[in-house]
Design a protein around this motif. Structure first.
Motif, short mmCIF file in Angstrom:
data_model
loop_
_atom_site.label_atom_id
_atom_site.label_comp_id
_atom_site.label_asym_id
_atom_site.label_seq_id
_atom_site.Cartn_x
_atom_site.Cartn_y
_atom_site.Cartn_z
N ILE A 48 0.90 -1.19 -0.02
CA ILE A 48 0.15 0.16 -0.11
C ILE A 48 0.83 1.31 -0.14
O ILE A 48 0.17 2.38 0.16
N LEU A 50 3.16 2.32 2.17
CA LEU A 50 3.59 2.99 3.45
C LEU A 50 4.92 2.66 3.78
O LEU A 50 5.70 3.52 4.57
N GLU A 70 -0.95 9.46 -6.66
CA GLU A 70 -2.24 9.66 -6.23
C GLU A 70 -3.20 8.57 -6.67
O GLU A 70 -4.03 8.19 -5.73
N LYS A 73 -3.48 5.41 -4.62
CA LYS A 73 -3.71 5.66 -3.38
C LYS A 73 -5.19 5.54 -3.22
O LYS A 73 -5.99 5.17 -2.40
N GLY A 100 -13.59 13.22 3.14
CA GLY A 100 -13.00 14.63 2.87
C GLY A 100 -11.67 14.25 2.24
O GLY A 100 -11.25 15.00 1.28
N ILE A 101 -10.65 13.68 2.97
CA ILE A 101 -9.38 13.60 2.30
C ILE A 101 -9.17 12.49 1.32
O ILE A 101 -8.29 12.58 0.37
N TYR A 102 -10.32 11.85 0.71
CA TYR A 102 -10.68 11.27 -0.19
C TYR A 102 -11.23 11.90 -1.42
O TYR A 102 -11.69 11.22 -2.34
N ASN B 3 -4.70 20.07 -2.76
CA ASN B 3 -6.09 20.05 -3.19
C ASN B 3 -6.94 20.89 -1.96
O ASN B 3 -6.68 20.36 -0.79
N ARG B 6 -9.10 18.66 0.49
CA ARG B 6 -8.18 17.76 1.28
C ARG B 6 -7.88 18.67 2.45
O ARG B 6 -7.74 18.20 3.78
N ILE B 199 -3.59 8.20 7.51
CA ILE B 199 -3.70 9.49 6.64
C ILE B 199 -2.69 9.34 5.62
O ILE B 199 -2.89 9.61 4.35
N LEU B 200 -1.56 8.63 5.97
CA LEU B 200 -0.48 8.47 4.78
C LEU B 200 -0.76 7.47 3.62
O LEU B 200 -0.31 7.66 2.74
N VAL B 201 -1.73 6.74 3.90
CA VAL B 201 -2.24 5.73 3.16
C VAL B 201 -3.17 6.49 1.84
O VAL B 201 -3.33 6.08 0.71
N SER B 202 -3.61 7.58 2.59
CA SER B 202 -4.65 8.40 1.62
C SER B 202 -4.06 9.26 0.57
O SER B 202 -2.74 9.28 0.55
N PRO B 203 -4.74 9.77 -0.55
CA PRO B 203 -3.82 10.67 -1.42
C PRO B 203 -3.38 11.88 -0.98
O PRO B 203 -2.66 12.73 -1.73
N VAL B 204 -3.63 12.44 0.43
CA VAL B 204 -2.96 13.41 0.94
C VAL B 204 -1.60 13.80 0.64
O VAL B 204 -0.96 12.75 1.10
#
Lengths: 243, 360
Positions: A48, A50, A70, A73, A100-102, B3, B6, B199-204
């Motif tokens: 993933i 990380l 991105e 992810k 929100g973050i997605y 973004n 985000r 959070i790190l797994v997300s696209p942020v």
């Protein structure tokens, strides 16, 4: 969907993951089995994005993960081994944050996860603070949070540890439904009975693959009555080989 | 490109954390007030009502005029001289007086000589007493038509009130401490709790996380600045001669710089406690000692003087004192403002680079 080639991770002199080659298909439930420290979590974390692999290649849905793009992810849903939602936020606020973050409109996100919320019976606790929830509910909520963006790949790192048998059965029901809906679900566990629910499993020891395949076929080849017996047998054979 | 959605998600979540955590709220609103009151009253460097014993042997109109000149000010108060010969040493030992004034018999037109003795066991106070006395004598001699009539004109703080000096300084000190502390905790807390992994797994991206975390605290920092300003003006009667908009604009820059400093700290620290200690260490003492708050920068040795250039409070002190006491406007302050902008950008870039989007 997922393809790894000669995947290796070293932490100093210690090799956590040693030459792992996998091909995981769409709609497949794939299990990582092994004792604590066998390398399951590190392998998942590499796939993933990380953790950076020491060497080897990871292709996820035709995209090289090392590019850290991105796009990849957005395709990944991840529930970490350690409970990692915000305890001071309400359950629904956690879900809102992840949508929100997605970049998924919250209404859309709720639509995505509504069936699972109902299946888990979470409707009534959404307004509660996350820290006030019992362990079983926290785990269920973590899984739901990993699905807000409707990812085609779902990674669950020991999702059922510390969960009662009833909840474990519910979890596996949901995992089955996800796979049936075409998602690939990658699960790590140390409950051998759970391995029976996987389409394919990899059994790991000291970072290496000691067995890989369909649980029923593996049991037949190794002449084992159940997964527990198979597990002990392949680990024993592996030990004998390496000595 | 970062973004906006985000960033908004992260900021909103951060606001929830702030509102639900009474400890953070206490750090934001109660700590500054306590600091202002404690520092404000403790760090008062003026002396008033210095006990003075006068031994007047002349007892003529000139000597009486001189003694009057001393006690008419708020600086000295007359302590009656006991019987016998004046013994300043003994008076100082018993802490009856901090200064003595002896006027000899022949104190008149021909010879205006008198002797002032000061207890210098605390050299700072002694120096203050000396300068008060010199001022009084100068005024008196000008009136009496003797000596040189020196009449200094003191601008901006004619009463030489030290509150004029330290209240702006406290705004600078408290803001940098609070802001750096808040952001430094906010990232290390996520590392400690394991929520960062999710959070790190997300696209942020790193920049989005950092910006999202800074935004709510900019608002809080400005609220804090206003709070300290208001309480400082109420409690210590400090004037505000400049324009409010100028104050707000430059304070925004300073808050930003302080928050970026906190972010930089948090990318280095692994635990909340480590982050807190580092943030305090990097702000409290350097700001107290090297910003020009307590000690004037021109009197520092060259090496320390060079270090002051990387202390954000150095620039803000110039700004805030300029606005509050001198009524400075943008044209007087833009250079200091540019320095703050440069520091913020540099720290934010380093923080974003150091911030690892992967676990170690």
């Amino acid at each position: 969907m997922i393809h790894t080639k000669n995947l290796v991770k070293k932490f100093g002199a210690f090799t956590a993951v040693d030459d792992i080659n996998l091909d995981i298909a769409k709609g497949e439930i794939f299990g990582f089995l092994g004792a604590n420290g066998a390398g399951k979590t590190t392998a998942i974390r590499m796939i993933i994005g990380l953790v950076l692999p020491t060497s080897g290649q990871i292709i996820v849905d035709n995209l090289d993960i090392s590019k850290g793009s991105e796009k990849v992810k957005h395709k990944i849903g991840y529930m970490s081994q350690k409970f990692s939602l915000y305890p001071d936020l309400k359950a629904i606020e956690n879900l809102e944050f992840y949508s929100g973050i997605y970049q998924i409109p919250f209404r859309q996100a709720m639509k995505n996860i509504q069936p699972i919320i109902e299946q888990f019976g979470l409707q009534d606790i959404l307004k509660n603070r996350t820290e006030d929830l019992p362990m079983g509910y926290k785990q269920r909520l973590s899984l739901v949070a990993a699905l807000v963006h409707d990812p085609p790949l779902v990674f669950l790192d020991e999702p059922t540890s510390g969960v009662d048998p009833q909840a474990r059965r519910e979890f596996w029901q949901v995992i089955n439904d996800l796979a049936y809906a075409g998602k690939s679900v990658i699960v790590s566990t140390h409950f051998m009975d759970e391995a029976e629910y996987c389409h394919r499993v990899i059994i790991m020891q000291d970072g290496r693959e000691v067995a890989l395949g369909n649980p029923a076929e593996l049991k037949a080849t190794h002449d084992s009555a159940n997964m527990q017996e198979l597990f002990l047998k392949v680990l024993g054979e592996d030990h004998a080989k390496s000595e | 490109m970062p973004n906006l959605n985000r960033i908004k998600a992260i900021s909103e979540k951060e606001v929830f954390h702030i509102l639900r955590d009474s400890r953070t709220l206490a750090i934001i609103f109660i700590l500054p007030l306590l600091q202002l009151i404690i520092f404000g009253y403790a760090m008062n460097m003026e002396i008033r009502q210095v006990p003075l014993v006068v031994d007047d042997h002349a007892l003529n109109s000139s000597s009486r005029a001189l003694v009057d000149a001393f006690i008419q000010t708020d600086y000295f108060r007359l302590v009656p001289k006991g019987p016998g010969v004046l013994d300043p040493g003994e008076l100082f030992k018993q802490r009856v007086a901090q200064a003595t004034l002896s006027i000899p018999k022949g104190f008149n037109q021909d010879d205006f000589t008198a002797q002032l003795k000061i207890d210098a066991s605390d050299p700072n106070s002694a120096q203050m007493i000396q300068s008060y006395a010199t001022g009084i004598v100068n005024t008196w001699s000008a009136k009496a038509g003797v000596g040189i009539a020196l009449s200094p004109l003191i601008l901006y703080n004619p009463d030489m009130k030290s509150s004029f000096f330290f209240v702006p300084g406290l705004i600078a000190l408290i803001l940098v401490m609070i802001c750096a502390l808040l952001t430094s905790i906010s990232i290390s807390r996520e590392k400690e709790m394991g929520t960062m992994e999710q959070i790190l797994v997300s696209p942020v991206t790193a920049t989005e996380i950092l910006l999202g975390k800074v935004l709510p605290y900019i608002f809080l920092g400005l609220m804090d600045a206003l709070l300290i300003l208001a309480v400082g003006m109420l409690l210590f009667q400090v004037p505000f001669r400049g324009e409010f908009a100028v104050f707000l604009g430059f304070t925004f820059l300073y808050v930003l710089t302080s928050l970026c400093l906190g972010l930089l700290v948090s990318t280095m620290a692994k635990t909340q406690q480590g982050a807190m200690m580092t943030a305090l260490g990097m702000t409290l003492l350097p700001t107290l000692l090297l910003s020009g708050y307590m000690f004037p920068i021109p009197s520092m040795p060259p090496i320390l003087r060079r270090i002051t250039y990387i202390i954000p409070a150095r620039y803000y002190l110039q700004i805030i004192r300029g606005i509050m006491l001198k009524g400075n406007s943008v044209q007087h302050l833009y250079q200091a403002g540019l320095s703050l902008v440069t520091m913020s950008v540099v720290m934010l870039v380093i923080a974003a680079r150091r911030f690892k989007l992967r676990l170690s």
